[in-house]
Design a protein around this motif. Structure first.
Motif, PDB file in Angstrom:
ATOM      1  N   THR A  90     -11.713  10.453  12.332  1.00 25.05           N
ATOM      2  CA  THR A  90     -12.240   9.988  13.496  1.00 25.05           C
ATOM      3  C   THR A  90     -11.768   8.990  14.658  1.00 25.05           C
ATOM      4  O   THR A  90     -12.432   8.396  15.436  1.00 25.05           O
ATOM      5  N   GLN A  91     -10.309   8.966  14.365  1.00 19.37           N
ATOM      6  CA  GLN A  91      -9.433   8.370  15.254  1.00 19.37           C
ATOM      7  C   GLN A  91     -10.026   6.824  15.460  1.00 19.37           C
ATOM      8  O   GLN A  91     -10.491   6.455  16.826  1.00 19.37           O
ATOM      9  N   PRO A  92     -10.088   6.113  14.610  1.00 21.53           N
ATOM     10  CA  PRO A  92     -10.579   4.553  14.806  1.00 21.53           C
ATOM     11  C   PRO A  92      -9.618   3.739  15.514  1.00 21.53           C
ATOM     12  O   PRO A  92      -8.758   4.102  16.058  1.00 21.53           O
ATOM     13  N   GLU A  93     -10.356   2.709  16.050  1.00 21.60           N
ATOM     14  CA  GLU A  93      -9.332   1.640  16.793  1.00 21.60           C
ATOM     15  C   GLU A  93      -8.957   0.570  15.969  1.00 21.60           C
ATOM     16  O   GLU A  93      -7.873   0.008  16.366  1.00 21.60           O
ATOM     17  N   ILE A  94      -9.579   0.772  14.543  1.00 23.53           N
ATOM     18  CA  ILE A  94      -8.857  -0.350  13.954  1.00 23.53           C
ATOM     19  C   ILE A  94      -8.953   0.037  12.536  1.00 23.53           C
ATOM     20  O   ILE A  94      -9.871   0.806  12.230  1.00 23.53           O
ATOM     21  N   ILE A  95      -8.086  -0.289  11.630  1.00 23.06           N
ATOM     22  CA  ILE A  95      -7.720   0.437  10.216  1.00 23.06           C
ATOM     23  C   ILE A  95      -7.416  -0.642   9.276  1.00 23.06           C
ATOM     24  O   ILE A  95      -6.465  -1.516   9.748  1.00 23.06           O
ATOM     25  N   PHE A  96      -8.058  -0.638   8.244  1.00 24.56           N
ATOM     26  CA  PHE A  96      -7.755  -1.684   7.038  1.00 24.56           C
ATOM     27  C   PHE A  96      -6.963  -0.862   5.953  1.00 24.56           C
ATOM     28  O   PHE A  96      -7.575   0.225   5.511  1.00 24.56           O
ATOM     29  N   PHE A  97      -6.117  -1.401   5.479  1.00 24.19           N
ATOM     30  CA  PHE A  97      -5.405  -1.024   4.194  1.00 24.19           C
ATOM     31  C   PHE A  97      -5.472  -1.920   3.062  1.00 24.19           C
ATOM     32  O   PHE A  97      -4.788  -2.932   3.119  1.00 24.19           O
ATOM     33  N   ASP A  98      -5.939  -1.607   2.009  1.00 24.17           N
ATOM     34  CA  ASP A  98      -6.372  -2.293   0.747  1.00 24.17           C
ATOM     35  C   ASP A  98      -5.213  -1.827  -0.345  1.00 24.17           C
ATOM     36  O   ASP A  98      -5.229  -1.030  -0.784  1.00 24.17           O
ATOM     37  N   GLU A  99      -4.220  -2.441  -0.362  1.00 33.12           N
ATOM     38  CA  GLU A  99      -2.986  -2.441  -1.257  1.00 33.12           C
ATOM     39  C   GLU A  99      -2.658  -0.893  -1.289  1.00 33.12           C
ATOM     40  O   GLU A  99      -3.028  -0.155  -2.304  1.00 33.12           O
ATOM     41  N   PRO A 100      -2.122  -0.331  -0.140  1.00 34.96           N
ATOM     42  CA  PRO A 100      -1.993   1.211  -0.188  1.00 34.96           C
ATOM     43  C   PRO A 100      -0.935   1.644  -1.070  1.00 34.96           C
ATOM     44  O   PRO A 100      -0.932   2.935  -1.353  1.00 34.96           O
ATOM     45  N   THR A 101       0.120   0.799  -1.453  1.00 39.52           N
ATOM     46  CA  THR A 101       1.081   1.408  -2.564  1.00 39.52           C
ATOM     47  C   THR A 101       0.782   1.111  -3.980  1.00 39.52           C
ATOM     48  O   THR A 101       1.730   1.506  -4.640  1.00 39.52           O
ATOM     49  N   THR A 102      -0.055   0.370  -4.315  1.00 36.58           N
ATOM     50  CA  THR A 102      -0.421   0.195  -5.892  1.00 36.58           C
ATOM     51  C   THR A 102      -0.495   1.411  -6.519  1.00 36.58           C
ATOM     52  O   THR A 102      -1.251   2.271  -6.319  1.00 36.58           O
ATOM     53  N   GLY A 103       0.041   1.402  -7.703  1.00 31.47           N
ATOM     54  CA  GLY A 103       0.124   2.444  -8.552  1.00 31.47           C
ATOM     55  C   GLY A 103       0.756   3.766  -8.380  1.00 31.47           C
ATOM     56  O   GLY A 103       1.011   4.652  -8.985  1.00 31.47           O
ATOM     57  N   LEU A 104       1.745   3.473  -7.101  1.00 29.44           N
ATOM     58  CA  LEU A 104       2.739   4.527  -6.744  1.00 29.44           C
ATOM     59  C   LEU A 104       4.158   4.378  -7.245  1.00 29.44           C
ATOM     60  O   LEU A 104       4.636   3.091  -7.087  1.00 29.44           O
ATOM     61  N   ASP A 105       4.907   5.191  -7.378  1.00 32.02           N
ATOM     62  CA  ASP A 105       6.182   5.323  -7.651  1.00 32.02           C
ATOM     63  C   ASP A 105       7.148   4.780  -6.280  1.00 32.02           C
ATOM     64  O   ASP A 105       6.441   4.942  -5.289  1.00 32.02           O
ATOM     65  N   PRO A 106       8.180   4.162  -6.410  1.00 36.74           N
ATOM     66  CA  PRO A 106       8.879   3.353  -5.245  1.00 36.74           C
ATOM     67  C   PRO A 106       9.010   4.380  -4.124  1.00 36.74           C
ATOM     68  O   PRO A 106       8.915   4.158  -2.931  1.00 36.74           O
ATOM     69  N   ILE A 107       9.268   5.900  -4.286  1.00 38.30           N
ATOM     70  CA  ILE A 107       9.634   6.704  -3.320  1.00 38.30           C
ATOM     71  C   ILE A 107       8.406   7.143  -2.884  1.00 38.30           C
ATOM     72  O   ILE A 107       8.351   7.025  -1.347  1.00 38.30           O
ATOM     73  N   MET A 108       7.262   7.500  -3.492  1.00 40.52           N
ATOM     74  CA  MET A 108       6.034   7.715  -3.001  1.00 40.52           C
ATOM     75  C   MET A 108       5.310   6.453  -2.110  1.00 40.52           C
ATOM     76  O   MET A 108       4.815   6.684  -1.010  1.00 40.52           O
ATOM     77  N   ALA A 109       5.652   5.419  -2.760  1.00 42.34           N
ATOM     78  CA  ALA A 109       5.248   3.908  -1.928  1.00 42.34           C
ATOM     79  C   ALA A 109       5.892   4.163  -0.699  1.00 42.34           C
ATOM     80  O   ALA A 109       5.366   3.788   0.396  1.00 42.34           O
ATOM     81  N   GLN A 110       7.212   4.426  -0.390  1.00 44.77           N
ATOM     82  CA  GLN A 110       7.899   4.281   0.714  1.00 44.77           C
ATOM     83  C   GLN A 110       7.308   5.390   1.754  1.00 44.77           C
ATOM     84  O   GLN A 110       7.056   5.216   2.950  1.00 44.77           O
ATOM     85  N   VAL A 111       6.938   6.572   1.262  1.00 44.68           N
ATOM     86  CA  VAL A 111       6.479   7.733   2.048  1.00 44.68           C
ATOM     87  C   VAL A 111       4.992   7.133   2.686  1.00 44.68           C
ATOM     88  O   VAL A 111       4.884   7.438   3.838  1.00 44.68           O
TER      89      VAL A 111
END
Lengths: 248, 258
Positions: free
Chosen positions: A153-174
């Motif tokens: 919904t095209q937010p003005e503010i966005i929050f990310f809680d540990e966005p790469t936890t549990g992902l492999d390094p390549i997927m984390a970088q993606v």
């Protein structure tokens, strides 16, 4: 703009936040780092109005998320939860278009589906996944769907809680690259909490270190490695020796 | 002694806090039930989950209960030559008491547990928080459709269960106790009053509310982890069952004591 001043929060005798002060300017990406159990997620939940602080002031683009204006600010905010928090009982496209199907911005299902597919493609997921259920996707794909829902919904503010936890390094970088692209492209103000230094370097404009319930250090990304702050130096080095206690 | 007093005091305060929390939850649910938006798709899905899918278990339970009741009344009645009361007592016993209570308990076991586990898992995996951030009130989206569905479908289940229970009594009465099938049916119906049936359906509606509220309440206050979900499920079933039995007594007192 996000402004947090003198934020205190405790759970029974556990004083988690002891006077947090933070400012994030429009269109900037702030990353809050810190060891596990230091209250990073509690800050996010206070910012979202999911937890009421004991005292202190929070303003998101001028609105207090813990006041009666809660619904106004929530319509302008997106959130990517640590585990994705996708609704198991709904197909992917309905997860992404949830606000368009059930919220105040309700539109017909056909239009909502079209928007959902656009957002899924924006985060690199094919149209063919739209009718799958969350449990049929990998962890990385679930994160992408959650990201698509957060920007739907095209937010003005966005929050990310540990966005790469549990992902492999390549997927984390993606995921890191996607977050950076979206923040820059959409001009969104972003707050990310993580303890992944690679994510910090990929996502952040500014960084803040939370320890013992207060912000011990904050500054621009390019100041991160030059800082003499002992907490920050230990955290970046991943050392067990220093002021941040480690259980061995 | 001081330790015991402190323990008792703490338990009392916890109990007060629990009752207060439950009361606030119920008030929030009932006020949300009366105000839009209404999530119709979630409501119809709950009707299927609570009503339609509970039909086999309620039907089987009622059938065997009706049959067993016929055997018991026959054996008891034979002591003072009152075997002919079997059809009417089975009918009255099923619609007033056993249909609603056993139906309610079976639905509590099946539905309160599944509601608590589903909502509890949603709580643990932050889906409830996600709903809030998507500007959707979790009470409206998760609790109200289930409450309304249980309120409407449990009386229907009770009505169907009553009929199947009477059928169970009929089958046993005709095949095992050698009753004439026409006389059995006539006696079943003749001594049954409308209020007997209505009181059972009202009980069913009340039990439906109890089941949905307990399932949702314990799901919403679920603690983290698999243990938390297990605890929420157990608490929902136990409290729903106990409250059904307690409510049954008070409703019976209110309907029939005079």
């Amino acid at each position: 703009m996000i402004e947090v001043s003198d934020l205190y929060k405790s759970f029974d005798q556990n004083h988690v936040l002891r006077g947090v002060n933070l400012k994030v300017h429009d269109g900037k990406s702030m990353v809050i780092i810190g060891a596990s159990g230091q209250g990073k997620s509690v800050i996010l939940k206070c910012l979202l109005g999911l937890i009421k602080p004991n005292s202190g002031k929070i303003l998101l683009n001028g609105f207090d998320p813990n006041s009666r204006q809660k619904s106004v600010i929530r319509s302008k905010v997106g959130m990517l939860f640590q585990g994705g928090a996708l609704f198991d009982s709904l197909p992917i496209w309905q997860n992404v278009a949830f606000r368009y199907l059930h919220g105040k911005q309700k539109i017909n299902a056909k239009e909502a589906r079209k928007i959902a597919i656009e957002k899924l493609e924006r985060v690199g997921l094919k149209k063919s996944f739209a009718d799958n259920f969350p449990s049929e996707l990998s962890g990385g794909m679930q994160k992408r769907v959650a990201l698509a829902r957060a920007i739907a919904t095209q937010p003005e503010i966005i929050f990310f809680d540990e966005p790469t936890t549990g992902l492999d390094p390549i997927m984390a970088q993606v995921i890191n690259d996607l977050i950076r692209e979206l923040v820059v492209e959409l001009g969104i103000t972003a707050v990310t909490i993580t303890h992944d230094i690679q994510s910090v370097r990929s996502i952040a404009d500014e960084v803040a270190l939370l320890h013992n319930g207060i912000i011990q250090w904050s500054g621009l990304l390019n100041q991160l490695d030059k800082s003499k702050n002992k907490y920050l130096k230990q955290f970046i080095a991943g050392s067990t020796v220093g002021p941040i206690e480690s259980l061995r | 002694m001081i330790g015991f007093t402190a323990y008792t005091g703490r338990m009392f305060l916890n109990l007060c806090s629990f009752i207060g929390e439950l009361a606030i939850f119920c008030i929030r649910v009932f006020t949300n039930t009366l105000t839009p938006p209404f999530f119709m798709r979630a409501f119809f899905s709950s009707v299927v989950q609570i009503g339609w899918l509970s039909l086999p278990v309620v039907g089987i339970t009622s059938f065997f209960t009706g049959g067993a009741l016929a055997l018991q009344i026959y054996a008891g009645g034979a002591r003072f030559n009152a075997e002919e009361v079997v059809p009417s007592i089975v009918a009255i016993g099923m619609v007033r008491e056993l249909g609603p209570v056993l139906g309610g308990l079976m639905v509590a076991a099946r539905v309160a547990s599944s509601i608590a586990a589903e909502i509890g898992t949603m709580k643990v995996t932050e889906q409830i928080d996600a709903l809030s951030t998507l500007s959707t009130d979790p009470i409206k989206y998760l609790v109200v459709p289930r409450l309304v569905a249980a309120f409407l479908t449990v009386p229907l289940l009770v009505g169907i269960g009553d009929s199947i229970g009477i059928l169970g009594g009929y089958v046993v009465g005709v095949t095992r106790l050698e009753f004439n099938n026409t006389i059995y049916l006539i006696n079943s119906i003749n001594y049954l009053e409308l209020w007997d049936i209505l009181s059972g359906l009202v009980k069913g509606a009340a039990f439906g509310c109890i089941i949905a509220l307990m399932g949702c309440f314990f799901g919403m206050r679920c603690e983290k982890g698999a243990r938390g979900v297990g605890q929420a499920t157990k608490s929902a079933v136990v409290s729903a069952s106990v409250l059904i039995l307690a409510a049954n007594y008070f409703l019976t007192e209110a309907f029939f004591s005079s």
